[in-house]
Design a protein around this motif. Structure first.
Motif, PDB file in Angstrom:
ATOM      1  N   GLU A  62       0.852  -1.197   0.000  1.00 38.21           N
ATOM      2  CA  GLU A  62       0.000   0.000   0.000  1.00 38.21           C
ATOM      3  C   GLU A  62       0.882   1.240   0.000  1.00 38.21           C
ATOM      4  O   GLU A  62       1.969   1.245   0.615  1.00 38.21           O
ATOM      5  CB  GLU A  62      -0.927   0.036   1.234  1.00 38.21           C
ATOM      6  N   PHE A  63       0.416   2.298  -0.666  1.00 37.51           N
ATOM      7  CA  PHE A  63       1.214   3.516  -0.791  1.00 37.51           C
ATOM      8  C   PHE A  63       0.338   4.750  -0.591  1.00 37.51           C
ATOM      9  O   PHE A  63      -0.760   4.840  -1.157  1.00 37.51           O
ATOM     10  CB  PHE A  63       1.854   3.599  -2.184  1.00 37.51           C
ATOM     11  N   THR A  64       0.832   5.677   0.200  1.00 38.08           N
ATOM     12  CA  THR A  64       0.198   6.985   0.336  1.00 38.08           C
ATOM     13  C   THR A  64       1.240   8.052   0.034  1.00 38.08           C
ATOM     14  O   THR A  64       2.290   8.103   0.684  1.00 38.08           O
ATOM     15  CB  THR A  64      -0.358   7.196   1.758  1.00 38.08           C
ATOM     16  N   ILE A  65       0.961   8.875  -0.968  1.00 40.32           N
ATOM     17  CA  ILE A  65       1.855   9.979  -1.325  1.00 40.32           C
ATOM     18  C   ILE A  65       1.237  11.275  -0.813  1.00 40.32           C
ATOM     19  O   ILE A  65       0.107  11.614  -1.175  1.00 40.32           O
ATOM     20  CB  ILE A  65       2.067  10.063  -2.849  1.00 40.32           C
ATOM     21  N   LEU A  66       1.966  11.981   0.027  1.00 37.64           N
ATOM     22  CA  LEU A  66       1.472  13.223   0.620  1.00 37.64           C
ATOM     23  C   LEU A  66       2.289  14.395   0.091  1.00 37.64           C
ATOM     24  O   LEU A  66       3.489  14.492   0.333  1.00 37.64           O
ATOM     25  CB  LEU A  66       1.563  13.155   2.146  1.00 37.64           C
ATOM     26  N   LEU A  67       1.619  15.278  -0.632  1.00 38.45           N
ATOM     27  CA  LEU A  67       2.274  16.455  -1.205  1.00 38.45           C
ATOM     28  C   LEU A  67       2.049  17.673  -0.315  1.00 38.45           C
ATOM     29  O   LEU A  67       1.131  17.709   0.509  1.00 38.45           O
ATOM     30  CB  LEU A  67       1.752  16.755  -2.609  1.00 38.45           C
ATOM     31  N   THR A  68       2.876  18.672  -0.529  1.00 34.18           N
ATOM     32  CA  THR A  68       2.725  19.934   0.178  1.00 34.18           C
ATOM     33  C   THR A  68       1.344  20.528  -0.063  1.00 34.18           C
ATOM     34  O   THR A  68       0.745  20.347  -1.127  1.00 34.18           O
ATOM     35  CB  THR A  68       3.801  20.938  -0.280  1.00 34.18           C
ATOM     36  N   ASP A  69       0.845  21.257   0.930  1.00 34.27           N
ATOM     37  CA  ASP A  69      -0.462  21.912   0.809  1.00 34.27           C
ATOM     38  C   ASP A  69      -0.476  22.962  -0.296  1.00 34.27           C
ATOM     39  O   ASP A  69      -1.547  23.397  -0.725  1.00 34.27           O
ATOM     40  CB  ASP A  69      -0.837  22.584   2.133  1.00 34.27           C
ATOM     41  N   ARG A  70       0.690  23.374  -0.761  1.00 26.87           N
ATOM     42  CA  ARG A  70       0.746  24.391  -1.823  1.00 26.87           C
ATOM     43  C   ARG A  70       0.330  23.836  -3.182  1.00 26.87           C
ATOM     44  O   ARG A  70       0.107  24.603  -4.122  1.00 26.87           O
ATOM     45  CB  ARG A  70       2.170  24.964  -1.927  1.00 26.87           C
ATOM     46  N   TRP A 120      -4.770  10.414  -9.301  1.00 28.93           N
ATOM     47  CA  TRP A 120      -5.455   9.753 -10.416  1.00 28.93           C
ATOM     48  C   TRP A 120      -4.506   8.823 -11.172  1.00 28.93           C
ATOM     49  O   TRP A 120      -4.895   7.738 -11.598  1.00 28.93           O
ATOM     50  CB  TRP A 120      -6.045  10.795 -11.351  1.00 28.93           C
ATOM     51  N   LYS A 121      -3.251   9.245 -11.322  1.00 31.09           N
ATOM     52  CA  LYS A 121      -2.276   8.373 -11.969  1.00 31.09           C
ATOM     53  C   LYS A 121      -2.027   7.124 -11.115  1.00 31.09           C
ATOM     54  O   LYS A 121      -1.943   6.010 -11.623  1.00 31.09           O
ATOM     55  CB  LYS A 121      -0.962   9.134 -12.181  1.00 31.09           C
ATOM     56  N   LEU A 122      -1.914   7.329  -9.817  1.00 35.18           N
ATOM     57  CA  LEU A 122      -1.572   6.226  -8.908  1.00 35.18           C
ATOM     58  C   LEU A 122      -2.750   5.279  -8.701  1.00 35.18           C
ATOM     59  O   LEU A 122      -2.647   4.075  -8.913  1.00 35.18           O
ATOM     60  CB  LEU A 122      -1.131   6.812  -7.561  1.00 35.18           C
ATOM     61  N   ARG A 123      -3.904   5.847  -8.331  1.00 36.48           N
ATOM     62  CA  ARG A 123      -5.051   5.041  -7.907  1.00 36.48           C
ATOM     63  C   ARG A 123      -6.002   4.719  -9.053  1.00 36.48           C
ATOM     64  O   ARG A 123      -6.645   3.672  -9.068  1.00 36.48           O
ATOM     65  CB  ARG A 123      -5.806   5.808  -6.809  1.00 36.48           C
ATOM     66  N   GLY A 124      -6.082   5.646 -10.037  1.00 35.06           N
ATOM     67  CA  GLY A 124      -7.064   5.466 -11.086  1.00 35.06           C
ATOM     68  C   GLY A 124      -6.546   4.750 -12.317  1.00 35.06           C
ATOM     69  O   GLY A 124      -7.207   3.865 -12.858  1.00 35.06           O
ATOM     70  N   ARG A 166      -6.667  -0.350  -8.392  1.00 33.93           N
ATOM     71  CA  ARG A 166      -7.148  -0.930  -7.148  1.00 33.93           C
ATOM     72  C   ARG A 166      -6.557  -2.307  -6.860  1.00 33.93           C
ATOM     73  O   ARG A 166      -6.999  -2.986  -5.935  1.00 33.93           O
ATOM     74  CB  ARG A 166      -8.679  -1.031  -7.184  1.00 33.93           C
ATOM     75  N   CYS A 167      -5.529  -2.712  -7.645  1.00 33.63           N
ATOM     76  CA  CYS A 167      -4.911  -4.014  -7.366  1.00 33.63           C
ATOM     77  C   CYS A 167      -4.113  -3.968  -6.064  1.00 33.63           C
ATOM     78  O   CYS A 167      -3.825  -4.995  -5.464  1.00 33.63           O
ATOM     79  CB  CYS A 167      -4.030  -4.452  -8.529  1.00 33.63           C
ATOM     80  N   ILE A 168      -3.736  -2.775  -5.628  1.00 36.36           N
ATOM     81  CA  ILE A 168      -3.129  -2.584  -4.310  1.00 36.36           C
ATOM     82  C   ILE A 168      -3.764  -1.343  -3.697  1.00 36.36           C
ATOM     83  O   ILE A 168      -4.477  -0.597  -4.365  1.00 36.36           O
ATOM     84  CB  ILE A 168      -1.594  -2.422  -4.376  1.00 36.36           C
ATOM     85  N   GLY A 169      -3.500  -1.083  -2.423  1.00 35.66           N
ATOM     86  CA  GLY A 169      -4.064   0.091  -1.768  1.00 35.66           C
ATOM     87  C   GLY A 169      -3.203   1.319  -2.027  1.00 35.66           C
ATOM     88  O   GLY A 169      -2.012   1.320  -1.720  1.00 35.66           O
ATOM     89  N   THR A 170      -3.802   2.361  -2.626  1.00 32.57           N
ATOM     90  CA  THR A 170      -3.040   3.557  -2.943  1.00 32.57           C
ATOM     91  C   THR A 170      -3.880   4.804  -2.759  1.00 32.57           C
ATOM     92  O   THR A 170      -5.107   4.776  -2.884  1.00 32.57           O
ATOM     93  CB  THR A 170      -2.541   3.552  -4.402  1.00 32.57           C
ATOM     94  N   GLN A 208       5.201   1.622 -10.138  1.00 30.32           N
ATOM     95  CA  GLN A 208       4.551   0.874 -11.217  1.00 30.32           C
ATOM     96  C   GLN A 208       5.400  -0.303 -11.719  1.00 30.32           C
ATOM     97  O   GLN A 208       4.859  -1.291 -12.219  1.00 30.32           O
ATOM     98  CB  GLN A 208       4.284   1.859 -12.357  1.00 30.32           C
ATOM     99  N   LYS A 209       6.703  -0.201 -11.590  1.00 30.38           N
ATOM    100  CA  LYS A 209       7.580  -1.278 -12.065  1.00 30.38           C
ATOM    101  C   LYS A 209       7.287  -2.595 -11.347  1.00 30.38           C
ATOM    102  O   LYS A 209       7.540  -3.679 -11.882  1.00 30.38           O
ATOM    103  CB  LYS A 209       9.048  -0.882 -11.862  1.00 30.38           C
ATOM    104  N   ASN A 210       6.759  -2.490 -10.127  1.00 29.29           N
ATOM    105  CA  ASN A 210       6.431  -3.691  -9.353  1.00 29.29           C
ATOM    106  C   ASN A 210       4.989  -4.140  -9.541  1.00 29.29           C
ATOM    107  O   ASN A 210       4.631  -5.250  -9.144  1.00 29.29           O
ATOM    108  CB  ASN A 210       6.667  -3.409  -7.859  1.00 29.29           C
ATOM    109  N   TYR A 211       4.160  -3.284 -10.135  1.00 29.92           N
ATOM    110  CA  TYR A 211       2.738  -3.581 -10.292  1.00 29.92           C
ATOM    111  C   TYR A 211       2.312  -3.187 -11.711  1.00 29.92           C
ATOM    112  O   TYR A 211       1.802  -2.086 -11.939  1.00 29.92           O
ATOM    113  CB  TYR A 211       1.916  -2.831  -9.246  1.00 29.92           C
ATOM    114  N   PRO A 212       2.520  -4.058 -12.697  1.00 31.01           N
ATOM    115  CA  PRO A 212       2.356  -3.692 -14.109  1.00 31.01           C
ATOM    116  C   PRO A 212       0.914  -3.764 -14.624  1.00 31.01           C
ATOM    117  O   PRO A 212       0.662  -4.194 -15.750  1.00 31.01           O
ATOM    118  CB  PRO A 212       3.245  -4.714 -14.815  1.00 31.01           C
TER     119      PRO A 212
END
Length: 308
Positions: free
Chosen positions: A177-185, A195-199, A204-208, A281-285
Motif C-alpha cells: 500500500e502507498f500513500t503519497i502526501l504532497l505539500t499543501d501548496r 489519479w495516476k496512482l489510484r485510477g 485498485r490491485c493494491i491500496g493507494t 509501477q515497475k512492481n505492479y504492471p
C-alpha cells in the motif's frame, strides 16, 4: 497496435525533453473578468493550475457539473474555458451549451484536429499547444506543456531532481500500500498524482492514494495498513513536523522523504510525483498489461453528455 508500454517515469523524461525544447512557447489567456474552467479529471486540474498561477479570477467545475455551474453563475461569467488534451467527447456539448447561453468559449488543447475545432471553428477561441505522441491516458507532455506555458519553470532543475530520485532503502517492491502526501501548496497536483496512482497506472490491485497533507489529516490517518509506505513529497520544514506528528505510530522504515528546491513549481511537482508513480509501477504492471485491451474497448464506448 501500441508500441511497448513503459512505466510513467519513462514518459516523464520524454516530456521534459520535449518541454525544454519549447523554450519560447507561451499561453495567452483571454483578458476576461470571470471565467469558468472546466474539463475532465487532469484537464480540469491543469486548468485550475493555469488560471491560479496566472492570477486570474475564475470558477471551476468538472465536466459533469459544467451545465449547473453555467446556469448558477450566468450573470457573472464572461466566458468558459475548456481544458482538454484531445478536445473530444464530453467537452463538445459543453461548448455548444455555453455558446447558446451567450458565453464566449475558449479551448486549450493539444490537438489541431479536435472535435471542438471541427464543430465550432470560428465560433470559439481554440488555443492549440504542441505535444508529442504518448499512450492513451498518459497525458504528461500535453498537460505539462500547458502548465509550463504559464509558470515558465526551470526544466533543467526539474530534470536534476527527477533523475536523482531514489527509492526507499528496502525498495518499493516490499510494500503493498502507498500513500503519497504532497505539500499543501499543490492540491491540484496532488489530485493529478492520485489519479495516476489510484485510477490509471496501478489502480485498485493494491491500496493507494495521493493527497495534500492537510487533506490527509481530515480522517485519512484513522486507518493504517501494516505494509503501507508513506511518501512525503516536497513538504516544508513545518509540514514535515506535522507529518511526523500525524504518523507518530508508524515506523521510520515506512516513511520516505523526497525533498525539492524551495522554488519548485507545479510542473516540477507534477513530473516528480508522476516519476514516483512510475517507480512504484515497475512492481505492479497493471497498466502495461491492460492498456491495449482498454484502448480496443474504449473505441466503441458511448460517452454520456453532461448537458441535460
Amino acid at each position: 497496435m501500441l508500441k511497448k508500454i513503459e512505466t510513467l517515469d519513462y514518459y516523464v523524461r520524454n516530456a521534459l525533453d520535449f518541454i525544454e525544447k519549447q523554450r519560447n512557447h507561451t499561453l495567452e489567456l483571454p483578458n476576461t473578468t470571470h471565467t469558468l474552467v472546466t474539463g475532465s479529471q487532469s484537464g480540469l486540474l491543469t486548468g485550475r493550475i493555469v488560471y491560479r498561477f496566472a492570477g486570474r479570477n475564475f470558477s471551476h467545475a468538472k465536466e459533469v457539473l459544467a451545465q449547473c455551474e453555467i446556469d448558477a453563475k450566468i450573470n457573472i461569467l464572461e466566458d468558459v474555458t475548456i481544458v482538454s488534451a484531445t478536445g473530444s467527447r464530453q467537452v463538445v456539448p459543453i461548448a455548444s451549451y455555453a455558446l447558446k447561453r451567450g458565453l464566449k468559449v475558449n479551448a486549450i488543447l493539444c490537438n489541431d484536429n479536435s472535435e471542438l475545432k471541427e464543430n465550432f471553428d470560428g465560433n470559439i477561441n481554440a488555443i492549440s499547444l504542441p505535444t508529442i505522441e504518448e499512450p492513451p491516458t498518459v497525458n504528461t507532455a500535453t498537460y505539462g506543456t500547458m502548465i509550463q506555458a504559464i509558470t515558465r519553470e526551470n526544466v533543467s532543475e526539474i530534470r536534476r531532481v527527477v533523475e536523482s530520485l531514489k527509492e526507499p532503502k528496502v525498495g518499493y517492491g516490499k510494500f503493498k500500500e502507498f500513500t503519497i502526501l504532497l505539500t499543501d501548496r499543490m492540491p491540484e497536483v496532488a489530485e493529478m498524482v492520485d489519479w495516476k496512482l489510484r485510477g490509471e497506472k496501478i489502480g485498485r490491485c493494491i491500496g493507494t492514494m495521493a493527497t495534500h497533507l492537510t487533506n490527509f489529516m481530515h480522517g485519512a490517518a484513522v486507518t493504517d495498513a501494516n505494509e503501507e509506505l508513506y511518501i512525503a513529497l516536497g513538504l516544508t520544514k513545518e509540514e514535515k513536523e506535522v507529518f511526523e506528528q500525524v504518523l507518530n505510530p508508524v515506523s521510520e522504515e515506512r516513511k520516505h522523504y523526497i525533498d525539492v528546491p524551495d522554488d519548485f513549481g507545479p510542473l516540477g511537482f507534477m513530473m516528480l510525483g508522476y516519476s514516483v508513480v512510475g517507480q512504484i509501477q515497475k512492481n505492479y504492471p497493471a497498466f502495461q498489461n491492460n492498456i491495449q485491451d482498454y484502448q480496443k474497448r474504449a473505441k466503441n464506448w458511448k460517452w454520456l453528455s453532461p448537458i441535460h
